[in-house]
Write a protein that holds these residues in place. Structure first.
Motif, PDB file in Angstrom:
ATOM      1  N   ASN A  10       0.822  -1.217   0.000  1.00 45.56           N
ATOM      2  CA  ASN A  10       0.000   0.000   0.000  1.00 45.56           C
ATOM      3  C   ASN A  10       0.856   1.268   0.000  1.00 45.56           C
ATOM      4  O   ASN A  10       0.441   2.290   0.542  1.00 45.56           O
ATOM      5  CB  ASN A  10      -0.911   0.010   1.235  1.00 45.56           C
ATOM      6  CG  ASN A  10      -1.871  -1.152   1.292  1.00 45.56           C
ATOM      7  OD1 ASN A  10      -2.935  -1.132   0.696  1.00 45.56           O
ATOM      8  ND2 ASN A  10      -1.481  -2.194   2.021  1.00 45.56           N
ATOM      9  N   HIS A  40       1.540   3.445  -2.215  1.00 44.09           N
ATOM     10  CA  HIS A  40       0.967   4.633  -2.855  1.00 44.09           C
ATOM     11  C   HIS A  40       0.009   5.357  -1.907  1.00 44.09           C
ATOM     12  O   HIS A  40       0.073   6.587  -1.741  1.00 44.09           O
ATOM     13  CB  HIS A  40       0.239   4.241  -4.143  1.00 44.09           C
ATOM     14  CG  HIS A  40      -0.300   5.423  -4.902  1.00 44.09           C
ATOM     15  ND1 HIS A  40      -1.578   5.911  -4.699  1.00 44.09           N
ATOM     16  CD2 HIS A  40       0.277   6.235  -5.836  1.00 44.09           C
ATOM     17  CE1 HIS A  40      -1.769   6.964  -5.488  1.00 44.09           C
ATOM     18  NE2 HIS A  40      -0.668   7.175  -6.187  1.00 44.09           N
ATOM     19  N   ASP A  41      -0.878   4.594  -1.276  1.00 42.09           N
ATOM     20  CA  ASP A  41      -1.809   5.202  -0.315  1.00 42.09           C
ATOM     21  C   ASP A  41      -1.068   5.760   0.897  1.00 42.09           C
ATOM     22  O   ASP A  41      -1.478   6.780   1.474  1.00 42.09           O
ATOM     23  CB  ASP A  41      -2.842   4.170   0.148  1.00 42.09           C
ATOM     24  CG  ASP A  41      -3.962   3.979  -0.863  1.00 42.09           C
ATOM     25  OD1 ASP A  41      -3.958   4.692  -1.884  1.00 42.09           O
ATOM     26  OD2 ASP A  41      -4.833   3.119  -0.634  1.00 42.09           O
ATOM     27  N   THR A  67       0.274   9.071   0.045  1.00 38.81           N
ATOM     28  CA  THR A  67      -0.832  10.031   0.067  1.00 38.81           C
ATOM     29  C   THR A  67      -1.186  10.408   1.499  1.00 38.81           C
ATOM     30  O   THR A  67      -1.466  11.575   1.798  1.00 38.81           O
ATOM     31  CB  THR A  67      -2.068   9.439  -0.633  1.00 38.81           C
ATOM     32  OG1 THR A  67      -1.730   9.063  -1.969  1.00 38.81           O
ATOM     33  CG2 THR A  67      -3.205  10.451  -0.677  1.00 38.81           C
ATOM     34  N   SER A  80      -8.768   6.192   1.756  1.00 42.33           N
ATOM     35  CA  SER A  80      -8.300   4.847   1.436  1.00 42.33           C
ATOM     36  C   SER A  80      -9.288   3.794   1.929  1.00 42.33           C
ATOM     37  O   SER A  80     -10.087   4.040   2.837  1.00 42.33           O
ATOM     38  CB  SER A  80      -6.926   4.606   2.076  1.00 42.33           C
ATOM     39  OG  SER A  80      -6.510   3.264   1.917  1.00 42.33           O
ATOM     40  N   ILE A 129      -4.588   3.299   7.186  1.00 42.52           N
ATOM     41  CA  ILE A 129      -3.967   4.345   6.368  1.00 42.52           C
ATOM     42  C   ILE A 129      -4.694   5.671   6.562  1.00 42.52           C
ATOM     43  O   ILE A 129      -4.064   6.732   6.627  1.00 42.52           O
ATOM     44  CB  ILE A 129      -3.958   3.925   4.888  1.00 42.52           C
ATOM     45  CG1 ILE A 129      -3.015   2.738   4.689  1.00 42.52           C
ATOM     46  CG2 ILE A 129      -3.533   5.088   3.995  1.00 42.52           C
ATOM     47  CD1 ILE A 129      -2.966   2.211   3.276  1.00 42.52           C
ATOM     48  N   ASN A 130      -6.004   5.616   6.667  1.00 47.71           N
ATOM     49  CA  ASN A 130      -6.764   6.841   6.923  1.00 47.71           C
ATOM     50  C   ASN A 130      -6.367   7.464   8.259  1.00 47.71           C
ATOM     51  O   ASN A 130      -6.264   8.685   8.382  1.00 47.71           O
ATOM     52  CB  ASN A 130      -8.262   6.541   6.911  1.00 47.71           C
ATOM     53  CG  ASN A 130      -8.767   6.142   5.538  1.00 47.71           C
ATOM     54  OD1 ASN A 130      -8.181   6.518   4.516  1.00 47.71           O
ATOM     55  ND2 ASN A 130      -9.840   5.380   5.492  1.00 47.71           N
TER      56      ASN A 130
END
Length: 271
Positions: A24, A26-27, A30, A199, A204-205
Motif C-alpha cells: 500500500n 501509494h496510499d 498520500t 483509502s 492508512i486513513n
C-alpha cells in the motif's frame, strides 16, 4: 514539523508490518502528504499569534515593550514545544490500547483511576528512559527559545529591517502563507479530519491524522456532549423517530412495535 513527522513515521512502522507497507505504498505516501497538511494546519495556528504580535510590535516601535514581550513569547514557544510531543506520545499510547486515535475515552482514563493508569504506563513502557529523553528535549527547546527570541533590538529580526516596502511585502507574504496553512490549502473547502478517509484501509486513513487534531476533535465532542441542551438523538439524526433508531440498530423493521415497548428495552435493570 519534524516532531510531527517523527511521530507519524513511528506510528507507521510500529503498527504496520512490512508487507502491508509494500502493498500500500501509494496510499501511504498520500497519507503522509495529507498528514503534512494537517501538521501545517496545527503549526500555522500556533504561529499566527506570534506573527501578528511581531507586526504590532513593529508598528509600535517601542524597544522597551519589545524587550518585555520576549518573555511571554519564549514561554509560549516553550509551552507548545513541550505540549505537542506529549500529545503525540499520548496518542501513540492510546492507539496501542484502543486501535484508534485519541477519542472521548481518553478523558475516561483519567476520571476512572489515575493511579492505575500511571501504574500501567510504568509497567508497559520505558517511562524512566522516556522522562530522561523528554528532559533533554525540554532543555533543547529552552535553548531554541533563547535563540529565536534573543536579547537584541526589535530591528535585529531580518523582516523588520529595511524599507517599509520590504516590511509590508514580507508581512503580506507571511499572512498569505499562514492563511493557506491554517485552512489546509487555498481551495474552497477548509481541511477537515473527515477528508483523511480516502483509502479502503482504515489504518492508512488514521495515519494522516495527528494527535493534536484528534485531541481537538475529542475536546469539541466532550464540550458538546456536556451542554445541558445537548440532544444525542437529534445529533444522530433520530429526533422524534425512535423507530428508525431501533431499526438501524437492530437491522429489522420495528415500525409496528409500540414506542413504549422500545423505550423499555433500553431501560437499565438492576436486581
Amino acid at each position: 514539523m519534524v516532531i510531527f513527522l517523527i511521530a507519524r513515521v513511528a506510528f507507521t512502522l510500529y503498527f504496520a508490518d512490512q508487507s502491508f507497507l509494500e502493498q500500500n505504498y501509494h496510499d501511504i505516501l498520500t497519507a503522509f502528504y495529507m498528514g503534512w497538511k494537517y501538521d501545517t494546519l496545527v503549526i500555522s495556528y500556533l504561529i499566527i499569534p506570534i506573527f501578528f504580535l511581531f507586526i504590532l510590535l513593529a508598528l509600535i516601535g517601542n524597544q522597551k515593550i519589545f524587550l518585555w514581550s520576549r518573555f511571554p513569547l519564549r514561554a509560549y514557544f516553550l509551552f507548545f514545544s513541550l505540549l505537542i510531543p506529549l500529545i503525540l506520545i499520548s496518542d501513540l499510547g492510546f492507539y496501542s490500547f484502543f486501535q484508534d486515535h485519541i477519542n472521548i475515552l481518553f478523558f475516561g482514563l483519567f476520571e476512572d483511576d489515575t493511579s492505575a493508569l500511571i501504574e500501567s504506563i510504568y509497567k508497559n513502557y520505558p517511562l524512566v528512559e522516556a522522562l530522561i529523553l523528554f528532559t533533554l528535549y525540554a532543555f533543547f527547546s529552552f535553548y531554541c527559545s533563547l535563540k529565536i527570541f534573543p536579547k537584541g533590538s526589535l530591528k535585529s529580526y531580518f523582516f523588520l529591517r529595511g524599507s517599509l516596502l520590504k516590511f509590508s511585502g514580507i508581512s503580506i507574504l507571511g499572512f498569505i502563507l499562514l492563511f493557506g496553512g491554517a485552512r489546509g490549502g487555498y481551495g474552497d473547502l477548509v481541511l477537515s479530519p473527515k477528508y483523511s478517509d480516502f483509502s479502503k484501509s482504515e489504518f492508512i486513513n488514521q495515519m494522516a491524522i495527528n494527535g493534536v487534531i484528534a485531541l481537538d476533535k475529542t475536546i469539541r465532542v466532550r464540550v458538546r456532549n456536556n451542554r445541558k441542551d445537548f440532544n444525542l438523538a437529534k445529533a444522530m439524526g433520530y429526533e422524534n423517530d425512535i423507530h428508525e433508531a431501533f431499526a438501524d440498530y437492530l437491522g429489522i423493521d420495528v415500525s409496528l412495535t409500540d414506542q413504549g415497548q422500545l423505550i423499555n428495552l433500553i431501560k437499565r435493570k438492576t436486581s
